[in-house]
Write an enzyme that holds these catalytic residues in place. Structure first.
Site: not given
Ligand SMILES: [Fe+2]
Ligand SMILES: [Fe+2]
Length: 339
Positions: A202, A206, A286
Site C-alpha cells: 500500500h 513512497k 493503516d
Molecule cells: Fe500511505
Molecule cells: Fe501505511
C-alpha cells in the site's frame, strides 16, 4: 478372474441366479439386487466395474438408475432387457449405457458383453487417475505461483525499509489486520487472504519520495505534504495495468488507502461507497498501526488512544461498518488472549 465385482439388477430371481452363476463360473464376483432401491444401497458401499441393469424394474425404469450411474464413469452399465425395441436401445446408449443385451441370450453373449464393459471400466479408471494427477499438478503449480507472488511482495515491502525506516514491519502488520477486518466483515477467507497479500504494497509509492521528506522530524511544509501525498498516485501507477488480479487489488489499495469516508481524503477526495472496500479496510488498519508506532515527527500513541481515535473518526474519516468490524476483531483477539 479377479478385479472389481459386478452388480446384476433384475426383478426376476431366476434371471438373477442364472446371471450370477454364469459370471461366477467365468471367475467374476457378482452381487444381485431386485430393484433400483437395493441397487443404490449396494452402489453406495461397493465399487462395481459393471452394472447389468434390467429396464422394467418394479416402481421405476432401469433407465433412471442408468442416468444416475453417469456420475460413476469407471462403472460401465450394460442394459439386459426383454425389450428389443431399437428406440429404447438408442435412448439407453445415449444415456451412457456401454451395451444393450436382449433376453433371452446365450451365455457367451452375456460374457462377451461383460468382458467389453470390464475393459471400458478399466480404461475409464486409468483415465480418471491421469486426470486426478493432472489436477494435482495444476493445483501445485498454482500454489507455487501464489507463494512466489507473496514472496515477491514481501521482499518489495522489505526493500522499502531501506528507504523508509518505518515501512517494513508496518506494511506486514497492516496487511494482517486488514485480513482480520475483512473476515470480521463477512468476506470469504479467499478474499481476505488476497487482501493480506496485496496489503504490504500500500505504501510502495513512497519509493518516489525523497528521504529528506520521509525522515523529516517535525511538521511537513505544504509543498512537502503535497509531495508525500503523491505516494498514493505513484503506487497506483507502479502497480496498475498488469491484469494480474492481486496486483490490480494492490494498485487499488495503494491508490485509495488515504481516502476518507467523508470525502476529505486524498488523492481524489472520494467519499463513502465511491472508495473501494479494500481501500476503506486498509485505511483503518493503516492509521491504527501508524499511530501506535514511533514516527520521526512524533512518538507512538498507546493502543487505547489509537483505538479511541479510530472510534472518534467512525463515519468521518472511516467507514462505520469497517470500524465496527475492527472493534469486534479486537474484542475477539482479547478474548482469545484471555483464554
Ligand atoms: Fe500511505
Ligand atoms: Fe501505511
Amino acid at each position: 478372474m479377479t478385479g472389481k465385482p459386478i452388480l446384476c439388477v433384475d426383478d426376476d430371481p431366476y434371471v438373477r441366479s442364472c446371471i450370477k452363476r454364469l459370471l461366477n463360473v467365468a471367475g467374476y464376483t457378482c452381487d444381485c439386487a431386485g430393484d433400483a432401491h437395493e441397487a443404490r444401497r449396494l452402489l453406495a458401499v461397493h465399487d462395481y466395474a459393471v452394472v447389468l441393469c434390467d429396464i422394467g424394474l418394479p416402481g421405476e425404469s432401469g433407465l433412471v438408475l442408468l442416468s444416475e450411474l453417469a456420475a460413476l464413469p469407471a462403472t460401465a452399465t450394460v442394459m439386459v432387457t426383454g425389450n428389443d425395441d431399437p428406440y429404447t436401445a438408442d435412448r439407453a446408449l445415449a444415456l451412457g449405457a456401454h451395451g444393450y443385451l436382449t433376453k433371452p441370450f446365450v451365455p457367451n453373449d452375456l460374457l462377451i458383453a461383460v468382458a467389453g464393459a470390464v475393459h471400458r471400466s478399466r480404461i475409464e479408471e486409468s483415465r480418471s487417475a491421469q486426470l486426478e494427477s493432472a489436477y494435482a499438478t495444476i493445483a501445485a503449480s498454482e500454489e507455487e505461483l501464489r507463494r512466489a507472488y507473496a514472496e515477491t511482495v514481501a521482499r518489495l515491502g522489505r526493500a522499502m525499509e531501506f528507504h523508509d525506516l518505518a515501512t517494513g514491519e508496518h506494511v506486514e502488520r497492516v496487511a494482517e489486520s486488514a485480513r482480520v477486518i475483512a473476515v470480521e466483515l463477512g468476506l470469504t477467507t479467499v478474499v481476505a487472504e488476497r487482501l493480506r497479500l496485496a496489503g504490504p504494497l500500500h505504501d510502495i509509492g513512497k519509493i518516489a519520495i525523497g528521504e529528506a521528506i520521509l525522515r523529516k522530524p517535525g511538521e511537513l511544509s505544504p509543498d512537502e505534504r503535497g509531495a508525500m501525498e503523491r505516494h498514493t498516485d505513484v503506487g497506483h501507477e507502479l502497480l496498475a495495468g498488469s491484469g494480474n488480479e492481486l496486483l490490480e487489488l494492490a494498485a487499488t489499495v495503494a491508490w485509495t488507502h488515504h481516502e476518507s469516508w467523508d470525502g476529505s481524503g486524498y488523492p481524489r477526495g472520494l467519499a463513502g461507497d465511491e472508495i473501494p472496500l479494500a481501500g476503506r479496510i486498509v485505511t483503518v488498519a493503516d492509521v491504527c498501526d501508524a499511530l501506535t508506532s514511533d514516527r520521526p515527527y512524533r512518538s507512538a500513541w498507546t493502543p487505547e488512544d489509537a483505538f479511541a481515535y479510530v472510534i472518534e473518526q467512525r463515519g468521518r474519516k472511516f467507514d462505520p461498518a469497517v470500524v465496527d468490524a475492527f472493534a469486534r476483531s479486537l474484542v475477539r483477539h482479547e478474548e482469545a488472549v484471555a483464554v
